[in-house]
Design a protein around this motif. Structure first.
Motif, short mmCIF file in Angstrom:
data_model
loop_
_atom_site.label_atom_id
_atom_site.label_comp_id
_atom_site.label_asym_id
_atom_site.label_seq_id
_atom_site.Cartn_x
_atom_site.Cartn_y
_atom_site.Cartn_z
N TYR A 1 -10.46 -0.65 4.16
CA TYR A 1 -10.51 0.75 4.60
C TYR A 1 -11.89 1.06 5.16
O TYR A 1 -12.91 0.90 4.47
N GLU B 1 -3.20 6.53 -0.64
CA GLU B 1 -2.51 5.36 -0.09
C GLU B 1 -2.73 4.13 -0.96
O GLU B 1 -1.81 3.35 -1.22
N ARG C 1 -6.56 -5.70 3.31
CA ARG C 1 -6.79 -4.35 3.83
C ARG C 1 -8.24 -3.97 3.56
O ARG C 1 -8.71 -4.08 2.43
N GLU D 1 -7.02 -6.85 12.59
CA GLU D 1 -5.83 -6.47 11.84
C GLU D 1 -6.10 -6.25 10.35
O GLU D 1 -5.26 -5.68 9.64
N GLN D 2 -7.25 -6.69 9.88
CA GLN D 2 -7.61 -6.43 8.48
C GLN D 2 -8.10 -5.00 8.28
O GLN D 2 -8.05 -4.49 7.16
N GLN E 1 -8.32 -1.05 8.23
CA GLN E 1 -7.51 0.16 8.12
C GLN E 1 -8.44 1.35 8.35
O GLN E 1 -9.08 1.85 7.43
N SER E 2 -8.55 1.77 9.60
CA SER E 2 -9.52 2.81 9.95
C SER E 2 -9.01 4.19 9.57
O SER E 2 -7.81 4.47 9.64
N TYR E 3 -9.94 5.04 9.16
CA TYR E 3 -9.59 6.44 8.89
C TYR E 3 -10.70 7.34 9.43
O TYR E 3 -11.88 7.02 9.33
#
Length: 238
Positions: free
Chosen positions: A33, A86, A31, A60-61, A63-65
């Motif tokens: 971020y 999270e 993951r 797929e690695q 994790q956008s925010y």
């Protein structure tokens, strides 16, 4: 013992300025971020994502925010808290995923990722920072010459300072770096007129599309400074 949460520096924008250490770690992460700046206009874009995807990091690695870009910091603080919560939840559930939080420039220098790190530390998690190239170092490489030498000092001003602090900076014999030029354009233009004996270098979007660099005071004076602009002012040597 669980791995630390990694805070990975991506460099100022040019994918070739990421370190090998950072790239190799990101390749192994489950993951990552990744901030997606959200402008008041609603425009969403992520230079961080572009850098990593161009280097072969898999979509797929990521994790956008969303990270609201506004002087009102409530939205940004909520985004940092959400990411931290999270990561804390995953840790408490016993996740063995390797997790990274990325930042442009250097993650330990005026980086918004620090707010996420603070929350993680408060929760008892371990973090580790990977060093990167900050924008002002990349800027000086474009300008050329030594940023500081011998007994000179370097002062970094993050776009805002008091009148007394500005005067002290310009009147000194040291190098001044000003980040976030849009926050202080009037002061920079005033100082260029008052202190012509100093060397003035102006840069925009270093390491990114639209990169611009000038040491011509007249030319600099005609520009509208964007947020991602840097001013390097050096005292004359010799």
């Amino acid at each position: 013992m669980r791995e630390p949460i990694y805070f990975v520096s991506l460099g100022p924008g040019d994918p070739e300025l990421i370190t090998l250490q950072a790239l190799r770690l990101l390749e192994r992460c489950d993951r990552i971020y990744t901030p997606v700046p959200l402008a008041p206009s609603g425009r969403r874009s992520s230079k961080a994502s572009e850098i990593m995807l161009s280097l072969g990091i898999r979509p797929e690695q990521l994790q956008s925010y969303d990270l609201p870009m506004s002087k009102q910091r409530d939205g940004a603080q909520a985004a940092y808290r959400m990411v931290a919560d999270e990561i804390i939840r995953l840790s408490r559930e016993g996740s063995t995923e390797r997790i990274a939080v990325v930042a442009e420039g250097d993650s330990g220098f005026y980086s918004s990722s620090a707010y996420i790190g603070d929350h993680l530390l408060e929760a008892g998690l371990q973090i580790r920072q990977l060093a990167g190239v900050p924008a002002f170092i990349a800027s000086n490489a474009l300008v050329g010459g030594q940023l500081v030498q011998l007994e000179e000092q370097l002062r970094v001003i993050p776009g805002e300072a008091s009148a007394e602090e500005w005067a002290e900076a310009w009147q000194g014999k040291h190098t001044i770096v000003v980040m976030k030029g849009s926050l202080c354009q009037e002061e920079i233009l005033r100082a260029m007129a008052l202190y012509p004996e100093r060397q003035w270098h102006y840069l925009e979007f270093v390491g990114q599309e639209g990169e611009y660099c000038s040491s011509d005071v007249a030319e600099i004076s005609q520009r509208k400074f964007p947020y991602f602009s840097i001013i390097i002012s050096k005292a004359r040597r010799g």
